[in-house]
Scaffold this motif. Structure first.
Motif, PDB file in Angstrom:
ATOM      1  N   UNK A  12       0.828  -1.202   0.000  1.00  0.00           N
ATOM      2  CA  UNK A  12       0.000   0.000   0.000  1.00  0.00           C
ATOM      3  C   UNK A  12       0.859   1.247   0.000  1.00  0.00           C
ATOM      4  N   UNK A  13       0.280   2.306  -0.485  1.00  0.00           N
ATOM      5  CA  UNK A  13       0.983   3.585  -0.502  1.00  0.00           C
ATOM      6  C   UNK A  13       0.021   4.656  -0.967  1.00  0.00           C
ATOM      7  N   UNK A  14       0.420   5.903  -0.855  1.00  0.00           N
ATOM      8  CA  UNK A  14      -0.425   7.006  -1.276  1.00  0.00           C
ATOM      9  C   UNK A  14      -0.421   7.101  -2.796  1.00  0.00           C
ATOM     10  N   UNK A  15      -1.581   7.274  -3.371  1.00  0.00           N
ATOM     11  CA  UNK A  15      -1.705   7.405  -4.822  1.00  0.00           C
ATOM     12  C   UNK A  15      -1.784   8.878  -5.202  1.00  0.00           C
ATOM     13  N   UNK A  16      -0.978   9.273  -6.163  1.00  0.00           N
ATOM     14  CA  UNK A  16      -0.978  10.658  -6.618  1.00  0.00           C
ATOM     15  C   UNK A  16      -2.015  10.837  -7.723  1.00  0.00           C
ATOM     16  N   UNK A  17      -2.764  11.914  -7.648  1.00  0.00           N
ATOM     17  CA  UNK A  17      -3.733  12.208  -8.695  1.00  0.00           C
ATOM     18  C   UNK A  17      -4.091  13.681  -8.640  1.00  0.00           C
ATOM     19  N   UNK A  18      -4.658  14.163  -9.725  1.00  0.00           N
ATOM     20  CA  UNK A  18      -5.157  15.522  -9.789  1.00  0.00           C
ATOM     21  C   UNK A  18      -4.085  16.569  -9.566  1.00  0.00           C
ATOM     22  N   UNK A  41      -0.658  15.388  -8.105  1.00  0.00           N
ATOM     23  CA  UNK A  41       0.219  14.817  -9.121  1.00  0.00           C
ATOM     24  C   UNK A  41       0.873  15.920  -9.945  1.00  0.00           C
ATOM     25  N   UNK A  42       0.090  16.910 -10.362  1.00  0.00           N
ATOM     26  CA  UNK A  42       0.624  18.005 -11.180  1.00  0.00           C
ATOM     27  C   UNK A  42       1.695  18.786 -10.429  1.00  0.00           C
ATOM     28  N   UNK A  43       1.472  19.054  -9.140  1.00  0.00           N
ATOM     29  CA  UNK A  43       2.443  19.810  -8.348  1.00  0.00           C
ATOM     30  C   UNK A  43       3.733  19.027  -8.139  1.00  0.00           C
ATOM     31  N   UNK A  44       3.602  17.729  -7.898  1.00  0.00           N
ATOM     32  CA  UNK A  44       4.798  16.900  -7.708  1.00  0.00           C
ATOM     33  C   UNK A  44       5.610  16.828  -9.001  1.00  0.00           C
TER      34      UNK A  44
END
Length: 214
Positions: free
Chosen positions: A19-25, A28-31
């Motif tokens: 498990x882990x944190x999912x990047x989205x929206x 994700x764009x900022x990262x």
């Protein structure tokens, strides 16, 4: 009867089923914007300094050690890349890239404040350590964030950053040296790097779940 699988060891890149944190929206764009900026800074420093170097050598009376300003940066950055790649596999990516940015920014500030060529060479070596950590982890993070089918597209985009740096670096170095001061060749890294550092600290999770686009 099928035996239950043991949990995979915790590393920077989650194992299948981990498990882990999912990047989205927007996260994700900022990262992505943050790690692209850090990669641009590290790549740009390989080209922007070359144009300013004759003026720097003249100002610091250091023509005898002219070539070491570039060599020290390339040597330390190349050395750090495989080392940090392996360590980040064992202990995670986030804090290594944070430390890499901090070292790069410290090296940039000290390089801009150098009063002798020897100081500049040493501080450029320090800057190269941070750059090597950054360049090692940027492409690894792309592998952590995106599914295999998407990675080539994003890795190609990030590879284009190197091409952009090779194009704008010499012109930017010449402009800054002529119209501002050669020290700003290094100081210009600070505001962009600090912004990228803040974005990574606040938005990049310690453990990342692969982003599913289906």
């Amino acid at each position: 009867m099928e035996m239950p699988m043991e949990a995979a060891p915790e590393t920077g890149a989650p194992q299948p089923g981990q498990s882990g944190s999912r990047l989205h929206g927007s996260q994700l764009a900022l990262v992505l914007a943050a790690i692209m900026c850090t990669l641009l800074l590290a790549a740009l420093d390989q080209t922007i300094v070359g144009t300013a170097l004759p003026t720097i050598a003249s100002d610091l009376n250091g023509y005898a050690n002219y070539s070491w300003v570039l060599t020290s940066y390339l040597l330390t950055s190349t050395t750090m890349t495989p080392i940090i790649g392996k360590l980040s596999d064992l202990f995670g990516r986030k804090w290594f890239i944070v430390v890499g940015i901090l070292i790069f920014l410290l090296g940039s500030a000290l390089s801009g404040a150098s009063s002798t060529m020897t100081q500049l060479i040493l501080f450029r070596g320090l800057q190269g350590i941070g750059a090597g950590m950054i360049m090692s982890l940027v492409f690894t993070l792309i592998g952590d964030i995106f599914m295999p089918a998407e990675r080539a597209k994003w890795q190609g985009l990030f590879s284009g950053v190197f091409a952009l740096a090779s194009v704008i670096g010499p012109a930017a170095g010449g402009y800054i040296t002529q119209y501002i001061n050669w020290r700003w060749v290094f100081y210009v890294n600070l505001p962009i790097g600090i912004l990228a550092l803040c974005l990574i600290i606040f938005f990049l999770p310690t453990s990342i779940s692969l982003r599913n686009t289906t």
